[in-house]
Design a protein around this motif. Structure first.
Motif, mmCIF file in Angstrom:
data_model
loop_
_atom_site.group_PDB
_atom_site.id
_atom_site.type_symbol
_atom_site.label_atom_id
_atom_site.label_comp_id
_atom_site.label_asym_id
_atom_site.label_seq_id
_atom_site.Cartn_x
_atom_site.Cartn_y
_atom_site.Cartn_z
ATOM 1 N N THR A 173 2.122 8.443 -22.112
ATOM 2 C CA THR A 173 2.206 7.541 -20.936
ATOM 3 C C THR A 173 2.572 6.107 -21.390
ATOM 4 O OG1 THR A 173 -0.195 6.418 -21.748
ATOM 5 C CG2 THR A 173 -0.066 8.634 -20.207
ATOM 6 N N ILE A 174 3.147 5.112 -20.539
ATOM 7 C CA ILE A 174 3.696 3.937 -20.913
ATOM 8 C C ILE A 174 2.544 3.151 -21.753
ATOM 9 C CG2 ILE A 174 4.533 1.602 -19.970
ATOM 10 C CD1 ILE A 174 6.120 3.318 -18.064
ATOM 11 N N ASP A 175 1.469 3.020 -21.376
ATOM 12 C CA ASP A 175 0.385 2.447 -21.892
ATOM 13 C C ASP A 175 0.152 2.684 -23.221
ATOM 14 O OD1 ASP A 175 0.112 0.732 -19.413
ATOM 15 O OD2 ASP A 175 -1.783 1.890 -18.864
ATOM 16 N N GLU A 176 0.216 4.197 -23.518
ATOM 17 C CA GLU A 176 -0.117 4.728 -24.900
ATOM 18 C C GLU A 176 1.238 4.164 -25.784
ATOM 19 O OE1 GLU A 176 -2.477 8.912 -24.509
ATOM 20 O OE2 GLU A 176 -0.126 8.704 -23.749
ATOM 21 N N LEU A 177 2.263 4.200 -25.268
ATOM 22 C CA LEU A 177 3.637 3.805 -26.079
ATOM 23 C C LEU A 177 3.328 2.471 -26.498
ATOM 24 C CD1 LEU A 177 6.526 5.568 -24.145
ATOM 25 C CD2 LEU A 177 5.475 6.269 -26.299
ATOM 26 N N ALA A 178 2.929 1.478 -25.526
ATOM 27 C CA ALA A 178 2.740 0.320 -25.714
ATOM 28 C C ALA A 178 1.692 -0.293 -26.829
ATOM 29 C CB ALA A 178 2.207 -0.398 -24.532
ATOM 30 N N GLU A 179 0.680 0.751 -26.847
ATOM 31 C CA GLU A 179 -0.126 0.411 -27.881
ATOM 32 C C GLU A 179 0.244 0.804 -29.245
ATOM 33 O OE1 GLU A 179 -5.058 2.057 -28.851
ATOM 34 O OE2 GLU A 179 -4.121 2.083 -26.659
ATOM 35 N N LEU A 180 0.800 1.963 -29.093
ATOM 36 C CA LEU A 180 1.200 2.533 -30.240
ATOM 37 C C LEU A 180 2.232 1.385 -31.091
ATOM 38 C CD1 LEU A 180 1.462 4.933 -32.487
ATOM 39 C CD2 LEU A 180 3.119 5.788 -31.152
ATOM 40 N N ARG A 181 3.142 1.149 -30.160
ATOM 41 C CA ARG A 181 4.211 0.224 -30.852
ATOM 42 C C ARG A 181 3.605 -0.908 -31.291
ATOM 43 N NH1 ARG A 181 8.031 -3.612 -27.926
ATOM 44 N NH2 ARG A 181 9.811 -3.593 -29.282
ATOM 45 N N GLU A 182 2.543 -1.354 -30.710
ATOM 46 C CA GLU A 182 1.728 -2.615 -31.239
ATOM 47 C C GLU A 182 1.225 -2.086 -32.624
ATOM 48 O OE1 GLU A 182 0.432 -6.176 -31.819
ATOM 49 O OE2 GLU A 182 1.753 -5.695 -30.431
ATOM 50 N N ARG A 183 0.599 -1.137 -32.766
ATOM 51 C CA ARG A 183 -0.230 -0.587 -33.952
ATOM 52 C C ARG A 183 0.975 -0.516 -35.200
ATOM 53 N NH1 ARG A 183 -4.550 4.117 -32.965
ATOM 54 N NH2 ARG A 183 -5.789 3.196 -31.224
ATOM 55 N N LEU A 184 2.107 -0.077 -34.861
ATOM 56 C CA LEU A 184 3.231 0.192 -35.798
ATOM 57 C C LEU A 184 4.033 -0.895 -36.243
ATOM 58 C CD1 LEU A 184 4.309 3.847 -34.518
ATOM 59 C CD2 LEU A 184 2.946 3.256 -36.430
ATOM 60 N N HIS A 185 3.672 -2.141 -35.463
ATOM 61 C CA HIS A 185 4.438 -3.549 -35.449
ATOM 62 C C HIS A 185 5.044 -3.524 -36.924
ATOM 63 C CE1 HIS A 185 5.371 -7.843 -35.821
ATOM 64 N NE2 HIS A 185 5.693 -7.680 -34.609
ATOM 65 N N ASP A 186 4.055 -3.725 -37.821
ATOM 66 C CA ASP A 186 4.397 -3.622 -39.365
ATOM 67 C C ASP A 186 5.285 -2.733 -40.087
ATOM 68 O OD1 ASP A 186 3.413 -6.413 -39.052
ATOM 69 O OD2 ASP A 186 1.233 -5.621 -39.727
ATOM 70 N N TRP A 187 5.124 -1.671 -39.451
ATOM 71 C CA TRP A 187 5.883 -0.370 -40.264
ATOM 72 C C TRP A 187 7.467 -0.307 -39.811
ATOM 73 C CZ3 TRP A 187 3.295 3.744 -42.876
ATOM 74 C CH2 TRP A 187 2.054 3.678 -43.256
ATOM 75 N N ASP A 188 8.016 -1.064 -38.937
ATOM 76 C CA ASP A 188 9.417 -1.159 -38.722
ATOM 77 C C ASP A 188 10.002 0.253 -38.472
ATOM 78 O OD1 ASP A 188 11.978 -2.274 -38.324
ATOM 79 O OD2 ASP A 188 12.354 -2.066 -40.680
ATOM 80 N N ILE A 189 9.189 1.155 -37.592
ATOM 81 C CA ILE A 189 9.560 2.219 -37.042
ATOM 82 C C ILE A 189 9.783 2.605 -35.390
ATOM 83 C CG2 ILE A 189 8.828 4.661 -36.747
ATOM 84 C CD1 ILE A 189 7.438 4.491 -39.386
ATOM 85 N N PRO A 190 11.028 2.255 -34.932
ATOM 86 C CA PRO A 190 11.012 2.044 -33.573
ATOM 87 C C PRO A 190 10.485 3.140 -32.673
ATOM 88 C CG PRO A 190 13.139 1.568 -34.701
ATOM 89 C CD PRO A 190 12.154 2.220 -35.835
ATOM 90 N N ILE A 191 10.168 3.122 -31.407
ATOM 91 C CA ILE A 191 9.689 3.834 -30.450
ATOM 92 C C ILE A 191 10.639 4.077 -29.666
ATOM 93 C CG2 ILE A 191 7.918 4.382 -28.665
ATOM 94 C CD1 ILE A 191 6.788 4.481 -31.539
#
Length: 332
Positions: A173-191
């Motif tokens: 889901t889009i909500d899940e993608l948004a949450e994961l993107r926030e969690r990975l913010h410091d990992w520099d791994i694009p979604i």
């Protein structure tokens, strides 16, 4: 953009060829790819939504076939497209065999989160790809929405050592993608978003939500090249043009789309003719030196006959075309 007039249904059916093509390895839990190819006035085109898709969704794929076969296309901006290798969810020991199918490809997309497998299988597969490609190779992984947010975060951390270019559709889901993107913010791994674009009622919703760093764009599920280009322009994000295990005809549609996008920073997922053990043309659109050419594909009569679907499957696909055509007529 207004939809162009549909050609008569009888004209579509008269030039339709239903084929069943064996795969070199099991992919998306299938061993054979069924498709319909047409000889349109502008050239060969394809209709190949997966069999489990409903008619309303499949109708958009028929719109793409009509767009490419019956409508003048934009002038391409380049004459060849750099493509990636695609590694199905095979055992790690088979990775060298799969990558050998893709001549000169510097990038590999690796399928992960396969049903019936575990994260250790994914890690072993990606490790084998990194070993084959070397330090300079590019690796992206595609989960097809198979993880929840916690699983995705854990998996990305486990795979990060292999220097991922991006993670494609890690969650559904889009909500899940948004949450994961926030969690990975410091990992520099694009979604990257795929299903959230091509299977969404609103293909721009994921971009507006800031839930992805780039979009995976496919010509058939988005209604054709003209429609896909509109989405690219409106989204304002980097894109990767990909395919859905198409024949070389469908891949030529994707290549034309890629060639029509002004800025194309990523290798495209258009090398999957190498996963087909047979094709509909004498010159399959396989990677040569990491590229495929942009242009029309000529259908080969002998191959169309050799790989014609059974009478029962032919009738099934023609009935599907009729239903999807009716759906498009109602939309118009």
């Amino acid at each position: 953009m207004p939809s162009p007039a549909l050609p008569p249904l009888a004209d579509l059916l008269a030039v339709a060829h239903v084929v069943s093509l064996p795969l070199t390895t099991r992919f998306r839990r299938i061993d054979t790819r069924e498709a319909v190819v047409f000889r349109g006035p502008e050239g060969a085109t394809e209709f190949s939504p997966f069999v489990e898709y409903g008619d309303d969704e499949a109708a958009t794929w028929l719109a793409a076939a009509i767009d490419f076969g019956w409508r003048t296309q934009p002038s391409p901006l380049r004459d060849r497209i750099r493509v990636n290798a695609t590694v199905p969810a095979v055992d790690a020991s088979r990775v060298p065999e799969v990558l050998a199918l893709y001549d000169g490809c510097r990038t590999a997309k690796v399928k992960v989160a396969e049903a019936g497998q575990v994260l250790a299988d994914d890690v072993a597969r990606v490790r084998a790809v990194r070993r084959e490609l070397g330090a300079e190779g590019r690796i992206r992984v595609d989960a097809n929405g198979g993880w929840n947010v916690d699983e995705a975060e854990h998996a990305v951390h486990s795979l990060a050592e292999f220097d991922l270019e991006y993670v494609e559709q890690p969650c559904a889901t889009i909500d899940e993608l948004a949450e994961l993107r926030e969690r990975l913010h410091d990992w520099d791994i694009p979604i990257a978003a795929d299903e959230s674009v091509r299977r969404a009622d609103d293909p721009l919703a994921v971009a507006r939500a800031g839930a992805a760093d780039l979009l995976v764009i496919k010509a058939q599920p988005l209604g054709g090249i003209h429609s896909a280009l509109d989405i690219v322009r409106e989204a304002g994000l980097p894109v990767v043009v990909s395919s859905a295990l198409d024949t070389s005809v469908g891949l030529s549609m994707g290549a034309w789309l890629a060639a029509s996008i002004p800025s194309l920073d990523f290798d495209c997922g258009l090398g999957t003719a190498s996963l087909l053990a047979a094709d509909v043309t004498a010159r399959p659109l396989r990677a040569v030196g990491g590229f495929i050419d942009v242009g029309r594909v000529d259908l080969d009569e002998e191959r169309l006959t050799q790989h014609a679907a059974s009478p029962e499957r032919d009738a099934w696909w023609r009935a599907r075309i009729r239903r999807c055509y009716e759906s498009l007529s109602e939309r118009s």
